[in-house]
Design a protein around this motif. Structure first.
Motif, PDB file in Angstrom:
ATOM      1  N   GLU A   9       0.862  -1.184   0.000  1.00 55.47           N
ATOM      2  CA  GLU A   9       0.000   0.000   0.000  1.00 55.47           C
ATOM      3  C   GLU A   9       0.901   1.238   0.000  1.00 55.47           C
ATOM      4  O   GLU A   9       1.793   1.361   0.847  1.00 55.47           O
ATOM      5  CB  GLU A   9      -0.912  -0.015   1.230  1.00 55.47           C
ATOM      6  CG  GLU A   9      -1.636   1.273   1.525  1.00 55.47           C
ATOM      7  CD  GLU A   9      -2.573   1.701   0.406  1.00 55.47           C
ATOM      8  OE1 GLU A   9      -2.267   2.726  -0.240  1.00 55.47           O
ATOM      9  OE2 GLU A   9      -3.584   1.009   0.193  1.00 55.47           O
ATOM     10  N   ASP A  10       0.684   2.137  -0.966  1.00 55.56           N
ATOM     11  CA  ASP A  10       1.574   3.289  -1.090  1.00 55.56           C
ATOM     12  C   ASP A  10       1.217   4.449  -0.166  1.00 55.56           C
ATOM     13  O   ASP A  10       1.986   5.397  -0.050  1.00 55.56           O
ATOM     14  CB  ASP A  10       1.607   3.773  -2.549  1.00 55.56           C
ATOM     15  CG  ASP A  10       0.257   4.298  -3.012  1.00 55.56           C
ATOM     16  OD1 ASP A  10      -0.738   3.587  -2.833  1.00 55.56           O
ATOM     17  OD2 ASP A  10       0.204   5.418  -3.551  1.00 55.56           O
ATOM     18  N   GLU A  11       0.074   4.391   0.499  1.00 53.03           N
ATOM     19  CA  GLU A  11      -0.306   5.439   1.442  1.00 53.03           C
ATOM     20  C   GLU A  11      -0.015   4.944   2.859  1.00 53.03           C
ATOM     21  O   GLU A  11      -0.708   4.045   3.362  1.00 53.03           O
ATOM     22  CB  GLU A  11      -1.776   5.793   1.285  1.00 53.03           C
ATOM     23  CG  GLU A  11      -2.118   6.321  -0.107  1.00 53.03           C
ATOM     24  CD  GLU A  11      -3.585   6.700  -0.246  1.00 53.03           C
ATOM     25  OE1 GLU A  11      -4.056   7.506   0.569  1.00 53.03           O
ATOM     26  OE2 GLU A  11      -4.243   6.161  -1.159  1.00 53.03           O
ATOM     27  N   HIS A  17      -3.218   1.525   9.073  1.00 52.01           N
ATOM     28  CA  HIS A  17      -4.583   1.237   9.504  1.00 52.01           C
ATOM     29  C   HIS A  17      -4.956  -0.211   9.179  1.00 52.01           C
ATOM     30  O   HIS A  17      -5.535  -0.919  10.025  1.00 52.01           O
ATOM     31  CB  HIS A  17      -5.560   2.194   8.828  1.00 52.01           C
ATOM     32  CG  HIS A  17      -6.997   1.885   9.091  1.00 52.01           C
ATOM     33  ND1 HIS A  17      -7.587   2.016  10.327  1.00 52.01           N
ATOM     34  CD2 HIS A  17      -7.983   1.415   8.263  1.00 52.01           C
ATOM     35  CE1 HIS A  17      -8.859   1.656  10.264  1.00 52.01           C
ATOM     36  NE2 HIS A  17      -9.120   1.288   9.018  1.00 52.01           N
ATOM     37  N   LEU A  18      -4.623  -0.660   7.977  1.00 54.38           N
ATOM     38  CA  LEU A  18      -4.940  -2.030   7.583  1.00 54.38           C
ATOM     39  C   LEU A  18      -4.211  -3.025   8.487  1.00 54.38           C
ATOM     40  O   LEU A  18      -4.801  -4.020   8.947  1.00 54.38           O
ATOM     41  CB  LEU A  18      -4.564  -2.254   6.122  1.00 54.38           C
ATOM     42  CG  LEU A  18      -4.752  -3.674   5.577  1.00 54.38           C
ATOM     43  CD1 LEU A  18      -6.185  -4.157   5.756  1.00 54.38           C
ATOM     44  CD2 LEU A  18      -4.346  -3.736   4.103  1.00 54.38           C
ATOM     45  N   ALA A  33       5.655  -8.329   6.102  1.00 51.02           N
ATOM     46  CA  ALA A  33       6.217  -7.157   5.430  1.00 51.02           C
ATOM     47  C   ALA A  33       5.088  -6.203   5.075  1.00 51.02           C
ATOM     48  O   ALA A  33       3.966  -6.627   4.775  1.00 51.02           O
ATOM     49  CB  ALA A  33       6.992  -7.565   4.180  1.00 51.02           C
ATOM     50  N   ASN A  34       5.417  -4.898   5.114  1.00 57.38           N
ATOM     51  CA  ASN A  34       4.485  -3.849   4.726  1.00 57.38           C
ATOM     52  C   ASN A  34       5.251  -2.931   3.793  1.00 57.38           C
ATOM     53  O   ASN A  34       6.153  -2.205   4.224  1.00 57.38           O
ATOM     54  CB  ASN A  34       4.003  -3.090   5.976  1.00 57.38           C
ATOM     55  CG  ASN A  34       2.753  -2.276   5.713  1.00 57.38           C
ATOM     56  OD1 ASN A  34       2.581  -1.740   4.624  1.00 57.38           O
ATOM     57  ND2 ASN A  34       1.897  -2.156   6.716  1.00 57.38           N
ATOM     58  N   VAL A  35       4.942  -2.990   2.492  1.00 60.03           N
ATOM     59  CA  VAL A  35       5.774  -2.327   1.487  1.00 60.03           C
ATOM     60  C   VAL A  35       4.971  -1.271   0.724  1.00 60.03           C
ATOM     61  O   VAL A  35       3.742  -1.351   0.647  1.00 60.03           O
ATOM     62  CB  VAL A  35       6.374  -3.351   0.496  1.00 60.03           C
ATOM     63  CG1 VAL A  35       7.252  -4.356   1.229  1.00 60.03           C
ATOM     64  CG2 VAL A  35       5.273  -4.087  -0.260  1.00 60.03           C
ATOM     65  N   LEU A  53      -1.599 -12.179   0.441  1.00 59.58           N
ATOM     66  CA  LEU A  53      -1.157 -10.873  -0.049  1.00 59.58           C
ATOM     67  C   LEU A  53      -2.329  -9.901  -0.021  1.00 59.58           C
ATOM     68  O   LEU A  53      -3.400 -10.205  -0.545  1.00 59.58           O
ATOM     69  CB  LEU A  53      -0.639 -10.978  -1.484  1.00 59.58           C
ATOM     70  CG  LEU A  53       0.506 -11.947  -1.787  1.00 59.58           C
ATOM     71  CD1 LEU A  53       0.833 -11.906  -3.281  1.00 59.58           C
ATOM     72  CD2 LEU A  53       1.732 -11.608  -0.959  1.00 59.58           C
ATOM     73  N   PHE A  54      -2.135  -8.741   0.600  1.00 58.32           N
ATOM     74  CA  PHE A  54      -3.087  -7.636   0.517  1.00 58.32           C
ATOM     75  C   PHE A  54      -2.461  -6.605  -0.410  1.00 58.32           C
ATOM     76  O   PHE A  54      -1.472  -5.949  -0.048  1.00 58.32           O
ATOM     77  CB  PHE A  54      -3.349  -7.029   1.897  1.00 58.32           C
ATOM     78  CG  PHE A  54      -4.125  -7.916   2.828  1.00 58.32           C
ATOM     79  CD1 PHE A  54      -5.511  -7.845   2.883  1.00 58.32           C
ATOM     80  CD2 PHE A  54      -3.470  -8.827   3.648  1.00 58.32           C
ATOM     81  CE1 PHE A  54      -6.233  -8.670   3.738  1.00 58.32           C
ATOM     82  CE2 PHE A  54      -4.185  -9.659   4.514  1.00 58.32           C
ATOM     83  CZ  PHE A  54      -5.568  -9.573   4.551  1.00 58.32           C
TER      84      PHE A  54
END
Length: 273
Positions: A9-11, A17-18, A33-35, A53-54
């Motif tokens: 997520e780019d924001e 929040h997610l 991971a959060n990319v 994958l989200f």
């Protein structure tokens, strides 16, 4: 072992929040991971091999759909593909594509109730994967068919350009101060390379500044087949197609020594009549 997930997520606020909502709704799920973009999602997914994958649909550079395609092409053949949830701000018309493909999605801004429902489905799907049939070729084919359905769905592709409905007859390729007029009928294959496309004929090759997503709608889909996320080949220029144990297909050409690779996502094109 507890299931793992990757968030792309780019924001940053939405990503945080997610992740927080997932921690509350599904405490056993570990976010590995959060990319912030699609390329990092592909790299980390292949390295960490998460269960889920989200993927945000619209990210800088590689979109969520393109990232899913890249992961599917490079994923190990002996393991089930990760389950995918697309995070999207698309309207109801475009969301019909997700419904038809049986792929889950959540809308932005993410609502707890909708995310909880998605997590419940993910739990059930992961439990089903414990059965021996989950890793069979038929299960993999079904997952790839779902993704193919999304990649070709109206409303989820790249925004249409004004000339997209005009069939391309001639490629105008700049070489120095000259513009070479290359008949599309003479092109053996197109290959995406950074911000350019290689246009390969029997005699020579050219570079044009265009994306494959812009080019594809202007080609005859019966004549030009996409066989990889970065390669489109003229069907009647293909001599043979040899499938290996991983599901990938090696293509030899009639009028060119290059060999091309068709990924598992597009291997279904090559079936004996």
């Amino acid at each position: 072992m507890n299931p793992t997930a990757l968030i792309a997520e780019d924001e940053p606020l939405l990503a945080a929040h997610l992740e927080a909502e997932l921690g509350r709704i599904w405490p056993e799920l570990r976010v590995a991971a959060n990319v912030p973009h699609g390329a990092a999602a592909v790299e980390q997914a292949l390295a960490l091999r998460p269960d889920v994958l989200f993927l945000d649909i619209r990210m800088p550079g590689m979109s969520g759909l393109e990232a899913a395609e890249a992961v599917a092409e490079e994923w190990a053949a002996d393991a089930p593909l990760p389950l995918i949830v697309f995070v999207t701000a698309y309207d109801e018309y475009a969301l019909q594509a997700f419904e038809r493909s049986a792929v889950d999605y959540v809308l932005k801004p993410v609502q707890p109730d909708r995310l909880a429902a998605a997590c419940a489905r993910l739990r059930a799907a992961l439990k089903q994967r414990e059965a021996p049939a989950a890793a069979t070729p038929a299960a993999l084919d079904a997952a790839l068919a779902q993704l193919r359905g999304l990649l070709g769905a109206p409303g989820l592709a790249a925004p249409a350009v004004d000339s997209a409905t005009t069939p391309l007859v001639v490629i105008q390729a700049g070489v120095g101060n000259a513009v070479h007029m290359v008949p599309v009928a003479e092109v053996i294959y197109f290959e995406a390379a950074d911000k350019y496309i290689r246009v390969v004929t029997a005699a020579r090759e050219y570079l044009i500044r265009m994306s494959l997503r812009e080019l594809l709608p202007r080609l005859d889909a019966q004549r030009f087949w996409q066989v990889h996320r970065s390669v489109v080949v003229r069907a009647d220029a293909i001599a043979t197609a040899l499938r290996d144990d991983s599901g990938k297909v090696t293509i030899t050409l009639r009028d060119h020594p290059d060999k091309l690779t068709a990924s598992r996502l597009y291997a279904h094109l090559f079936k004996a009549m």
